[in-house]
Motif scaffolding. Structure first.
Motif, short mmCIF file in Angstrom:
data_model
loop_
_atom_site.label_atom_id
_atom_site.label_comp_id
_atom_site.label_asym_id
_atom_site.label_seq_id
_atom_site.Cartn_x
_atom_site.Cartn_y
_atom_site.Cartn_z
N LEU A 190 -0.84 22.39 42.08
CA LEU A 190 -1.49 23.02 40.89
C LEU A 190 -0.44 22.84 39.47
O LEU A 190 -1.19 22.50 38.29
CB LEU A 190 -1.58 24.57 41.21
N THR B 208 -0.47 19.28 38.39
CA THR B 208 -1.32 18.90 37.84
C THR B 208 -1.83 19.42 36.52
O THR B 208 -2.33 18.54 35.70
CB THR B 208 -2.88 19.44 38.75
N VAL B 209 -1.72 20.53 36.24
CA VAL B 209 -1.75 21.27 34.99
C VAL B 209 -0.89 20.65 33.88
O VAL B 209 -1.41 20.43 32.76
CB VAL B 209 -1.61 22.86 34.95
N ALA C 213 2.82 25.55 45.54
CA ALA C 213 2.07 25.47 44.21
C ALA C 213 2.09 24.38 43.26
O ALA C 213 1.65 24.01 42.25
CB ALA C 213 2.32 26.87 43.35
N PHE D 118 -3.55 14.63 41.73
CA PHE D 118 -3.37 15.64 42.44
C PHE D 118 -3.37 15.32 43.93
O PHE D 118 -2.73 15.97 44.70
CB PHE D 118 -4.97 16.47 41.99
#
Length: 294
Positions: free
Chosen positions: A231, A234-235, A228, A24
């Protein structure tokens, strides 16, 4: 073994949060750099890399699950064989003159499966083994490197004593020895799984490629996702790291973790069945603890 139907997302996150946190931070750095110095990254190589990596991880997870399922199958065979040896002893050996011999064989089998459980989990022999053996019976087996095999050998010698005493004939002895062979074969299969890890390439390369892909992922996504990116990247990395963790969790089914084959619960099942077969009071079945059956 996790027995709840609800996925334990917390457990998975706990296993991957450290590399995920590092990734992250890296995603944020890549996003900041892109916003100040825009660049273009080719998407096709990253797409191909991700597709190949998914196949690689799937193959590794399947290999690990095959080991886990084989371990569970072998313990299922051990439960059946334990019931069989107790039934043969109870039905073949005459009452009342061989009553003590029947009890000895049955109790030794309970001690045997618990000793095998301790060996596979790399634990010292515990009270579940010793409480079913007298001092004279326990000492020779405990002196052996392979305690479980020592107990099994002792059971075979007692079957031979029963034959010499005229309590069973050679045919009945052969039938009981065949059950002991099934038990020994199951033990050998479990020891093979425990003592033979997956080849190093199966463990090192997926880990290496997963982390390389996770590092490259934000570079390929930042042009599309912009702010973004941390996010989204990382997902996506979480999914790959979770699959990697699943394979690692299943690779050793006797590791005494929440993903372990429930050896303690299965030993208790054998204990209950065998004690009830000779009319003794049996303990209650093992119950899951916080959704985990040990």
């Amino acid at each position: 073994m996790i027995v709840t139907s609800v996925p334990r997302a917390k457990q998975i996150f706990f296993e991957v949060w450290k590399p995920l946190t590092v990734l992250f931070v890296w995603d944020v750095i890549v996003t900041i750099i892109y916003m100040r110095f825009p660049f273009r990254a080719p998407s096709l190589p990253l797409t191909l890399f991700g597709s190949v990596l998914a196949l690689f991880l799937g193959f590794r997870v399947n290999s690990a699950y095959d080991r886990w399922w084989e371990a569970r199958t072998l313990w299922g065979a051990m439960i059946n064989a334990s019931r069989n040896i107790a039934r043969a002893a109870r039905n073949f050996l005459p009452e009342p003159e061989a009553r003590d011999m029947v009890r000895t064989i049955v109790l030794r089998q309970i001690a045997y499966v618990n000793a095998l459980r301790c060996q596979l989990r790399k634990q010292k022999v515990d009270d579940e083994v010793l409480k079913y053996l007298s001092a004279d019976e326990a000492h020779p087996s405990l002196e052996r490197t392979n305690v479980a095999n020592g107990l099994l050998d002792g059971t075979g010698r007692r079957i031979e004593i029963a034959r010499r005493n005229g309590w069973i004939d050679t045919i009945q002895q052969t039938q009981m020895e065949a059950v002991l062979v099934d038990i020994a074969n199951a033990q050998g299969g479990m020891e093979r799984i425990k003592n033979t890890p997956l080849p190093n390439q199966y463990r090192f390369l997926p880990t290496l490629f997963t982390h390389i892909f996770s590092v490259l992922l934000p570079i390929g996504l930042v042009e599309t996702l912009g702010y973004a990116t941390p996010l989204g990247s990382t997902v996506a990395s979480l999914m790959f790291l979770a699959v990697l963790a699943i394979g690692e969790d299943l690779v050793d089914p006797f590791a005494n973790t929440v993903h372990d084959v429930p050896l303690t619960g299965m030993c208790r099942t054998i204990e209950i069945d065998l004690l009830q077969s000779i009319g003794d009071k049996a303990p209650d079945p093992m119950q899951p603890v916080k959704g985990v059956l040990w």
